[in-house]
Scaffold this motif. Structure first.
Motif, PDB file in Angstrom:
ATOM      1  N   LEU A 170      -6.580   8.416  -1.782  1.00  0.00           N
ATOM      2  CA  LEU A 170      -5.454   8.678  -1.029  1.00  0.00           C
ATOM      3  C   LEU A 170      -4.488   7.806  -0.890  1.00  0.00           C
ATOM      4  CD1 LEU A 170      -7.167  10.807   1.844  1.00  0.00           C
ATOM      5  CD2 LEU A 170      -6.254  11.787  -0.228  1.00  0.00           C
ATOM      6  N   PHE A 171      -4.722   6.456  -1.096  1.00  0.00           N
ATOM      7  CA  PHE A 171      -3.950   5.337  -1.164  1.00  0.00           C
ATOM      8  C   PHE A 171      -4.191   4.534  -2.314  1.00  0.00           C
ATOM      9  CE2 PHE A 171      -4.112   6.677   3.247  1.00  0.00           C
ATOM     10  CZ  PHE A 171      -2.993   6.702   3.602  1.00  0.00           C
ATOM     11  N   SER A 172      -3.324   3.756  -2.540  1.00  0.00           N
ATOM     12  CA  SER A 172      -3.161   2.693  -3.602  1.00  0.00           C
ATOM     13  C   SER A 172      -2.697   1.365  -3.309  1.00  0.00           C
ATOM     14  CB  SER A 172      -2.785   3.187  -5.066  1.00  0.00           C
ATOM     15  OG  SER A 172      -1.416   3.173  -4.876  1.00  0.00           O
ATOM     16  N   ARG A 173      -3.237   0.412  -3.864  1.00  0.00           N
ATOM     17  CA  ARG A 173      -2.747  -1.046  -3.484  1.00  0.00           C
ATOM     18  C   ARG A 173      -2.681  -2.034  -4.613  1.00  0.00           C
ATOM     19  NH1 ARG A 173      -4.689  -5.247   1.412  1.00  0.00           N
ATOM     20  NH2 ARG A 173      -3.090  -6.737   1.002  1.00  0.00           N
ATOM     21  N   THR A 174      -1.600  -2.443  -5.248  1.00  0.00           N
ATOM     22  CA  THR A 174      -1.647  -3.133  -6.371  1.00  0.00           C
ATOM     23  C   THR A 174      -1.581  -4.621  -6.164  1.00  0.00           C
ATOM     24  OG1 THR A 174      -0.200  -1.267  -7.371  1.00  0.00           O
ATOM     25  CG2 THR A 174      -0.311  -3.546  -8.518  1.00  0.00           C
ATOM     26  N   LEU A 198      -7.096  10.409   5.806  1.00  0.00           N
ATOM     27  CA  LEU A 198      -5.849   9.445   5.826  1.00  0.00           C
ATOM     28  C   LEU A 198      -6.283   7.979   6.273  1.00  0.00           C
ATOM     29  CD1 LEU A 198      -3.162  11.957   5.911  1.00  0.00           C
ATOM     30  CD2 LEU A 198      -3.747  10.823   3.712  1.00  0.00           C
ATOM     31  N   VAL A 199      -6.463   8.219   7.421  1.00  0.00           N
ATOM     32  CA  VAL A 199      -6.631   6.831   8.475  1.00  0.00           C
ATOM     33  C   VAL A 199      -7.833   5.922   8.115  1.00  0.00           C
ATOM     34  CG1 VAL A 199      -7.358   6.187  10.958  1.00  0.00           C
ATOM     35  CG2 VAL A 199      -5.916   8.246  10.667  1.00  0.00           C
ATOM     36  N   VAL A 200      -8.888   6.531   7.427  1.00  0.00           N
ATOM     37  CA  VAL A 200      -9.927   5.872   7.033  1.00  0.00           C
ATOM     38  C   VAL A 200      -9.526   5.211   5.649  1.00  0.00           C
ATOM     39  CG1 VAL A 200     -12.438   5.931   5.873  1.00  0.00           C
ATOM     40  CG2 VAL A 200     -11.866   7.032   7.990  1.00  0.00           C
ATOM     41  N   GLY A 201      -8.902   6.046   4.531  1.00  0.00           N
ATOM     42  CA  GLY A 201      -8.396   5.575   3.586  1.00  0.00           C
ATOM     43  C   GLY A 201      -7.273   4.294   3.651  1.00  0.00           C
ATOM     44  N   ALA A 202      -6.608   4.482   4.566  1.00  0.00           N
ATOM     45  CA  ALA A 202      -5.504   3.409   4.863  1.00  0.00           C
ATOM     46  C   ALA A 202      -6.517   2.097   5.523  1.00  0.00           C
ATOM     47  CB  ALA A 202      -4.573   3.882   6.022  1.00  0.00           C
ATOM     48  N   ALA A 245      -6.023  -1.037  -6.656  1.00  0.00           N
ATOM     49  CA  ALA A 245      -7.181  -0.393  -5.823  1.00  0.00           C
ATOM     50  C   ALA A 245      -6.832   0.986  -5.365  1.00  0.00           C
ATOM     51  CB  ALA A 245      -7.120  -1.624  -4.777  1.00  0.00           C
ATOM     52  N   HIS A 246      -7.946   1.548  -5.171  1.00  0.00           N
ATOM     53  CA  HIS A 246      -7.954   2.702  -4.530  1.00  0.00           C
ATOM     54  C   HIS A 246      -8.993   2.946  -3.249  1.00  0.00           C
ATOM     55  CE1 HIS A 246      -5.749   4.191  -7.763  1.00  0.00           C
ATOM     56  NE2 HIS A 246      -6.578   3.814  -8.731  1.00  0.00           N
ATOM     57  N   ASP A 247      -8.746   3.596  -2.310  1.00  0.00           N
ATOM     58  CA  ASP A 247     -10.004   4.239  -1.294  1.00  0.00           C
ATOM     59  C   ASP A 247     -10.688   5.144  -2.006  1.00  0.00           C
ATOM     60  OD1 ASP A 247      -8.891   7.099   0.011  1.00  0.00           O
ATOM     61  OD2 ASP A 247      -7.419   6.168  -0.873  1.00  0.00           O
ATOM     62  N   LEU A 248     -11.726   5.380  -1.340  1.00  0.00           N
ATOM     63  CA  LEU A 248     -12.854   6.155  -1.851  1.00  0.00           C
ATOM     64  C   LEU A 248     -12.327   7.535  -2.174  1.00  0.00           C
ATOM     65  CD1 LEU A 248     -16.114   5.155   0.223  1.00  0.00           C
ATOM     66  CD2 LEU A 248     -15.364   4.488  -2.111  1.00  0.00           C
ATOM     67  N   LEU A 249     -11.447   8.287  -1.501  1.00  0.00           N
ATOM     68  CA  LEU A 249     -10.921   9.532  -1.660  1.00  0.00           C
ATOM     69  C   LEU A 249      -9.828   9.718  -2.515  1.00  0.00           C
ATOM     70  CD1 LEU A 249     -11.590  11.124   1.796  1.00  0.00           C
ATOM     71  CD2 LEU A 249     -13.042  11.555  -0.276  1.00  0.00           C
ATOM     72  N   MET A 257       0.717  -1.156   0.261  1.00  0.00           N
ATOM     73  CA  MET A 257      -0.001   0.022  -0.010  1.00  0.00           C
ATOM     74  C   MET A 257       0.875   1.329  -0.031  1.00  0.00           C
ATOM     75  SD  MET A 257      -3.001   0.888   2.568  1.00  0.00           S
ATOM     76  CE  MET A 257      -2.314   0.781   3.963  1.00  0.00           C
ATOM     77  N   LYS A 258       0.334   2.131  -0.813  1.00  0.00           N
ATOM     78  CA  LYS A 258       1.337   3.529  -1.156  1.00  0.00           C
ATOM     79  C   LYS A 258       0.055   4.820  -0.958  1.00  0.00           C
ATOM     80  CE  LYS A 258       2.275   2.913  -5.868  1.00  0.00           C
ATOM     81  NZ  LYS A 258       3.263   2.778  -6.857  1.00  0.00           N
ATOM     82  N   LEU A 259       0.917   5.723  -0.722  1.00  0.00           N
ATOM     83  CA  LEU A 259       0.251   6.925  -0.992  1.00  0.00           C
ATOM     84  C   LEU A 259       0.163   7.420  -2.505  1.00  0.00           C
ATOM     85  CD1 LEU A 259       1.901   9.148   1.796  1.00  0.00           C
ATOM     86  CD2 LEU A 259      -0.597   8.626   1.654  1.00  0.00           C
ATOM     87  N   THR A 260      -0.955   8.027  -2.910  1.00  0.00           N
ATOM     88  CA  THR A 260      -1.150   8.508  -4.127  1.00  0.00           C
ATOM     89  C   THR A 260      -0.605   9.872  -4.163  1.00  0.00           C
ATOM     90  OG1 THR A 260      -3.324   9.121  -3.955  1.00  0.00           O
ATOM     91  CG2 THR A 260      -3.175   7.035  -4.758  1.00  0.00           C
ATOM     92  N   ALA A 261      -0.626  10.562  -5.267  1.00  0.00           N
ATOM     93  CA  ALA A 261      -0.135  11.927  -5.534  1.00  0.00           C
ATOM     94  C   ALA A 261      -1.071  12.774  -4.810  1.00  0.00           C
ATOM     95  CB  ALA A 261      -0.216  12.447  -6.856  1.00  0.00           C
ATOM     96  N   ARG A 262      -2.495  12.492  -4.801  1.00  0.00           N
ATOM     97  CA  ARG A 262      -3.330  13.152  -3.826  1.00  0.00           C
ATOM     98  C   ARG A 262      -3.161  13.014  -2.381  1.00  0.00           C
ATOM     99  NH1 ARG A 262      -9.581  11.948  -5.253  1.00  0.00           N
ATOM    100  NH2 ARG A 262      -8.892  12.846  -7.201  1.00  0.00           N
TER     101      ARG A 262
END
Length: 359
Positions: free
Chosen positions: A135-139, A40-44, A129-133, A1-6
């Motif tokens: 903020l994070f991505s997971r491949t 950020l916490v919810v997205g993670a 995969a992305h969270d709803l906002l 899991m990593k942070l997106t540009a957003r």
């Protein structure tokens, strides 16, 4: 899991908010930092709970260069989540294989176009995969690979080439005739050698002899090979000649640097699949009835006791011949000429017979 540009922008906003809170008081902390930090916490947590999805691919059918086929992916997961799916395409395939969708909410599809002869692969699929906002991505990587065969092109042949192939097949049939069966009326396509001249002269109509087991001629042997860089041209020539024989009802025994195969009428795909994997190498059987050889910038074809270039056998347009929807020519003027010749011979025999009677 990593942070997106957003996500990085959100982290920067939190850090800037903390710095402002330290400098100007906690009001900035409550107004900016807390909502962004919660996001950020919810997205993670949301992405952390996502399980690896399962991918099923409906691979497209094999085809010829220029063909466009649909590819459908079914992506299942324990939970639904937004994602960007990219299906890997090997060389020889073109298409926009990146699709934004919601995983677990049905199927996704895209179109793929075949560009070059040979075996090609689709997959594996990469699912980001992305969270709803966002903020994070997971491949994830799933789905494995699927193979599709791109066949060599099939050309049309000149009238002369088709006539020479017909002579080759007629020879095969003549060498393996069964016993005499009966006499019947002449039909379009019957060889002149089968005409029973005495019966034709008496009846006034062409009559031919039929034989048992004539519909099962022995196979024609075809062997192909070529130097490096000539594989596509050799495959195209071999496919055209082989399919012409199969369409004429003649089985083929096929050999090439990648192996041997046999095909009977109605089994075009067996030969085309073999030729889609053709590699460079010498001709395995130089004594075959049809030899296709790629060398010195040209493709040579040997059959019916002579060698010529494939370019001389191929016809982009064949004047005087009707074209069927599948691209192959119908019966040409040679057949009409043959029937006229046969009718003239019968007419002369009847005239000679009448003269003999009058004398």
């Amino acid at each position: 899991m990593k942070l997106t540009a957003r996500g990085w922008v959100a982290v920067a906003a939190v850090l800037l908010g903390v710095a402002n809170a330290v400098a100007f008081g906690p009001r900035a902390l409550n107004a900016v930092v807390v909502p962004v930090a919660v996001a950020l916490v919810v997205g993670a947590v949301q992405l952390w709970r996502v399980d690896a999805p399962r991918v099923t691919r409906d691979a497209p059918d094999d085809g010829f260069p220029g063909t466009t086929e649909p590819v459908r992916l079914t992506i299942d997961g324990e939970r639904t989540f937004p994602a960007t799916t990219t299906d890997a395409l090997s060389d020889g395939l073109d298409g926009d294989a990146t699709v934004d969708s919601v995983v677990g909410d049905g199927h996704i599809s895209y179109d793929v176009t075949y560009r070059a002869r040979g075996p090609a692969t689709l997959g594996p699929a990469t699912i980001v995969a992305h969270d709803l906002l966002g903020l994070f991505s997971r491949t994830f990587t799933a789905g494995g690979t699927s193979e599709v065969l791109v066949f060599p092109r099939i050309d049309s042949l000149t009238t002369t080439a088709r006539r020479d192939l017909s002579a080759l097949t007629d020879h095969q049939k003549a060498m393996h005739r069964g016993e005499f069966d009966r006499l019947r009326e002449y039909a379009s396509g019957d060889p002149l050698r089968d005409i029973h001249w005495k019966s034709s002269a008496k009846s006034g109509d062409l009559v031919v002899k039929t034989y048992l087991d004539r519909a099962n001629p022995d196979a024609v042997s075809i062997s192909v090979g070529g130097v490096d860089g000539r594989e596509d041209d050799v495959a195209e020539a071999a496919a055209t000649l082989s399919c012409a024989l199969l369409d004429a009802g003649v089985p083929v025994n096929f050999s090439s640097p990648v192996g041997v195969t046999e095909a009977v009428p109605g089994e075009r795909r067996r030969v085309l699949a073999h030729l889609s994997r053709l590699e460079s190498g010498s001709v395995p059987d130089s004594s075959a009835e049809v030899v296709v050889r790629g060398d010195a910038g040209k493709t040579y074809v040997s059959f019916a006791g002579r060698e010529t270039t494939y370019d001389r056998l191929r016809a982009d347009s064949d004047a005087g011949a009707d074209v069927r929807p599948d691209g192959w020519r119908t019966r040409d003027s040679h057949e009409t000429e043959r029937q006229s010749t046969a009718a003239d011979v019968v007419g002369r025999q009847r005239t000679d017979g009448q003269r003999g009677v009058s004398r």
